[in-house]
Write an enzyme that holds these catalytic residues in place. Structure first.
Site, short mmCIF file in Angstrom:
data_model
loop_
_atom_site.label_atom_id
_atom_site.label_comp_id
_atom_site.label_asym_id
_atom_site.label_seq_id
_atom_site.Cartn_x
_atom_site.Cartn_y
_atom_site.Cartn_z
N ARG A 46 -19.20 27.16 18.04
CA ARG A 46 -18.94 27.79 16.75
C ARG A 46 -20.12 28.59 16.22
O ARG A 46 -19.98 29.73 15.78
CB ARG A 46 -18.57 26.72 15.69
CG ARG A 46 -17.14 26.25 15.78
CD ARG A 46 -17.04 24.78 15.49
NE ARG A 46 -17.64 24.05 16.58
CZ ARG A 46 -16.97 23.65 17.67
NH1 ARG A 46 -15.70 23.86 17.76
NH2 ARG A 46 -17.58 23.03 18.67
N THR A 47 -21.30 27.97 16.24
CA THR A 47 -22.45 28.62 15.59
C THR A 47 -22.84 29.89 16.33
O THR A 47 -23.04 30.94 15.72
CB THR A 47 -23.62 27.62 15.52
OG1 THR A 47 -23.13 26.43 14.90
CG2 THR A 47 -24.77 28.18 14.71
N ARG A 62 -31.52 27.07 16.13
CA ARG A 62 -30.96 25.72 16.28
C ARG A 62 -31.89 24.96 17.21
O ARG A 62 -32.10 25.36 18.35
CB ARG A 62 -29.55 25.77 16.87
CG ARG A 62 -29.08 24.42 17.41
CD ARG A 62 -27.64 24.39 17.82
NE ARG A 62 -26.76 24.44 16.67
CZ ARG A 62 -25.45 24.12 16.70
NH1 ARG A 62 -24.90 23.72 17.83
NH2 ARG A 62 -24.72 24.20 15.62
N HIS A 114 -27.77 20.64 8.66
CA HIS A 114 -26.90 21.72 9.19
C HIS A 114 -26.31 22.48 7.99
O HIS A 114 -25.13 22.36 7.69
CB HIS A 114 -25.81 21.08 10.05
CG HIS A 114 -25.05 22.05 10.92
ND1 HIS A 114 -25.38 23.39 11.04
CD2 HIS A 114 -23.96 21.86 11.73
CE1 HIS A 114 -24.52 23.97 11.87
NE2 HIS A 114 -23.66 23.07 12.29
N GLN A 171 -23.09 24.88 8.19
CA GLN A 171 -21.83 24.15 8.28
C GLN A 171 -21.31 23.81 6.87
O GLN A 171 -20.14 23.99 6.56
CB GLN A 171 -22.04 22.86 9.09
CG GLN A 171 -20.79 22.03 9.24
CD GLN A 171 -19.74 22.70 10.11
OE1 GLN A 171 -20.05 23.17 11.19
NE2 GLN A 171 -18.50 22.74 9.66
N ASN A 215 -27.28 14.54 10.62
CA ASN A 215 -27.62 15.81 9.97
C ASN A 215 -26.51 16.30 9.02
O ASN A 215 -26.80 16.97 8.03
CB ASN A 215 -27.98 16.88 11.02
CG ASN A 215 -27.03 16.90 12.21
OD1 ASN A 215 -25.99 16.24 12.21
ND2 ASN A 215 -27.38 17.66 13.24
N ASP A 251 -17.69 13.31 11.75
CA ASP A 251 -18.47 14.05 12.75
C ASP A 251 -18.62 13.11 13.95
O ASP A 251 -18.33 11.91 13.84
CB ASP A 251 -19.84 14.42 12.15
CG ASP A 251 -20.73 15.24 13.09
OD1 ASP A 251 -20.21 15.78 14.10
OD2 ASP A 251 -21.94 15.34 12.83
N SER A 282 -24.91 12.35 17.98
CA SER A 282 -25.23 13.77 17.90
C SER A 282 -25.95 14.25 19.15
O SER A 282 -26.40 13.44 19.97
CB SER A 282 -26.11 14.03 16.68
OG SER A 282 -25.35 13.94 15.51
N CYS A 288 -16.60 18.85 11.40
CA CYS A 288 -17.36 20.08 11.70
C CYS A 288 -17.08 20.58 13.12
O CYS A 288 -17.29 21.76 13.40
CB CYS A 288 -18.85 19.83 11.51
SG CYS A 288 -19.48 18.48 12.52
N LEU A 289 -16.63 19.67 14.01
CA LEU A 289 -16.39 19.96 15.43
C LEU A 289 -17.72 20.29 16.13
O LEU A 289 -18.61 20.82 15.46
CB LEU A 289 -15.40 21.11 15.63
CG LEU A 289 -14.02 20.95 14.96
CD1 LEU A 289 -13.15 22.19 15.28
CD2 LEU A 289 -13.31 19.68 15.39
N ARG A 336 -16.92 29.35 9.04
CA ARG A 336 -18.33 29.49 9.41
C ARG A 336 -18.70 30.97 9.47
O ARG A 336 -19.76 31.40 9.01
CB ARG A 336 -18.59 28.85 10.78
CG ARG A 336 -18.47 27.34 10.84
CD ARG A 336 -19.60 26.66 10.10
NE ARG A 336 -20.88 27.09 10.61
CZ ARG A 336 -21.47 26.61 11.72
NH1 ARG A 336 -20.89 25.65 12.40
NH2 ARG A 336 -22.64 27.07 12.13
N1 NVA Z 1 -24.05 15.97 14.20
C1 NVA Z 1 -23.67 16.87 15.26
C2 NVA Z 1 -23.15 18.14 14.67
C3 NVA Z 1 -22.69 19.15 15.68
C4 NVA Z 1 -22.20 20.43 15.04
C5 NVA Z 1 -24.86 17.13 16.18
O1 NVA Z 1 -25.98 17.31 15.67
O2 NVA Z 1 -24.68 17.13 17.39
N1 CP Z 2 -19.95 22.83 14.08
C1 CP Z 2 -20.85 23.41 14.90
O1 CP Z 2 -21.97 23.72 14.52
O2 CP Z 2 -20.37 23.65 16.15
P1 CP Z 2 -21.25 24.12 17.39
O3 CP Z 2 -22.20 22.98 17.72
O4 CP Z 2 -20.27 24.37 18.50
O5 CP Z 2 -22.01 25.35 17.02
#
Ligand code: NVA
Ligand code: CP
Length: 303
Positions: A54-55, A103, A130, A133, A161, A222, A226, A262-263, A290
């Site tokens: 997504r990001t 990131r 984040h 998001q 996060n 979520d 992570s 958030c996926l 997003r």
């Molecule tokens: N909490 C998760 C969010 C992913 C968008 C991570 O940091 O992996």
């Molecule tokens: N929600 C989110 O930040 O997805 P990605 O990790 O796929 O960017």
């Protein structure tokens, strides 16, 4: 003075509200083929030290829609802080790019990059926060609920996060924030403390999942482990097994509650398929927003 977006608290309450209105406007304009051309050929740096769907896609597409472009950079090229100092990287990149988006793992490294960069720095996710998001999520709530104020938001799952970002949002927008998690998976105690001190919202840590979701307007979850913590996956799953967002738990919330994630999701773990694919689920709206919420942030930072 250049401004950064490392936490939602880098914006005032008023600025967050204006930005959400702008995001909705930009979304409408984009669908009409009239996204504002504010970047005028400007280029953004997208530094990724972790995976992303997504990001990465929403930032790349967003830069193009705003009349600019983006360069995707992994740690193989820069080796931030190893091949050369964060200071030098910040100074060099500021000569090429209109904005530096990153990131990575360490929030402190992002703060250091921002301190030395002469152009805005945007946090695209750290182990701590984040914020992008949350902007897309608040836009989604505004679209579905017609308001972002004084809602009962229940975050269920790992204190991570996203949980920390929700607490930061609760320092700017009044809400009843309930964090349903186990004693082993608590969010940042410092951010909890600062949120309580800010005194705008009510924030509770609740270890009983049914109590946490009772009459909620929004249920949010979520992944339980992570990025960077996947080795703790089974430990987290054991601690959080009662916090799965399933239809039994969702039935405790308000009838018109929305379910958010958030996926990426680990379907069958923190959320069941039937809930994720139910009419109450707004997870793909969040993913779409997003794109527009971040364009609004870029417009604000780049004027
Ligand atoms: N909490 C998760 C969010 C992913 C968008 C991570 O940091 O992996
Ligand atoms: N929600 C989110 O930040 O997805 P990605 O990790 O796929 O960017």
């Amino acid at each position: 003075m250049k401004r950064d977006f490392l936490s939602v608290t880098d914006f005032t309450s008023e600025e967050i509200r204006e930005n959400l209105e702008l995001a909705i406007e930009v979304k409408k304009k984009t669908k009409q083929g009239e996204c504002p051309n504010v970047l005028k050929g400007g280029v953004g740096a997208l530094i990724f030290h972790k995976a992303s769907l997504r990001t990465r896609c929403s930032f790349e597409v967003g830069f193009r829609q705003l009349g600019g472009s983006a360069v995707y950079i992994t740690d193989k090229e820069i080796e931030l802080g190893k091949r050369e100092s964060i200071y030098d990287v910040a100074k060099v990149m500021s000569r090429y790019f209109a904005v530096i988006c990153i990131r990575t793992f360490s929030h402190e490294n992002v703060a250091e990059l921002a301190r030395h960069a002469d152009v805005p720095v945007v946090n695209m996710l750290t182990d701590l926060l984040h914020p992008c998001q949350l902007m897309g999520d608040m836009q989604t709530i505004l679209e579905h609920k017609g308001t972002i104020d004084n809602l009962t938001v229940t975050y269920l799952g790992d204190g991570n996060n996203l949980t920390n970002s929700w607490m930061r949002m609760a320092q700017r927008i009044p809400m009843n924030l309930r964090i349903g998690t186990s004693p082993e998976t608590l969010p940042s105690p410092e951010i909890l403390e600062e949120t309580r001190k800010a005194g705008l919202s009510q924030v509770e840590i609740i270890h009983d999942p049914k109590k946490a979701v009772k009459d909620a307007d929004v249920i949010y979850t979520d992944v339980w482990a992570s990025m960077g913590q996947k080795d703790k996956s089974s430990q987290k799953a054991e601690a959080l097994k009662g916090f799965q967002v399933n239809s039994e738990l969702v039935s405790q919330a308000k009838k018109d509650a929305i379910v958010m994630h958030c996926l990426p999701a680990e379907r069958g773990r923190e959320i069941t398929d039937d809930v994720m694919d139910s009419p109450q689920s707004v997870v793909f709206d969040e993913a779409e927003n997003r794109l527009h919420a971040q364009k609004a942030v870029l417009i604000k930072l780049l004027g």
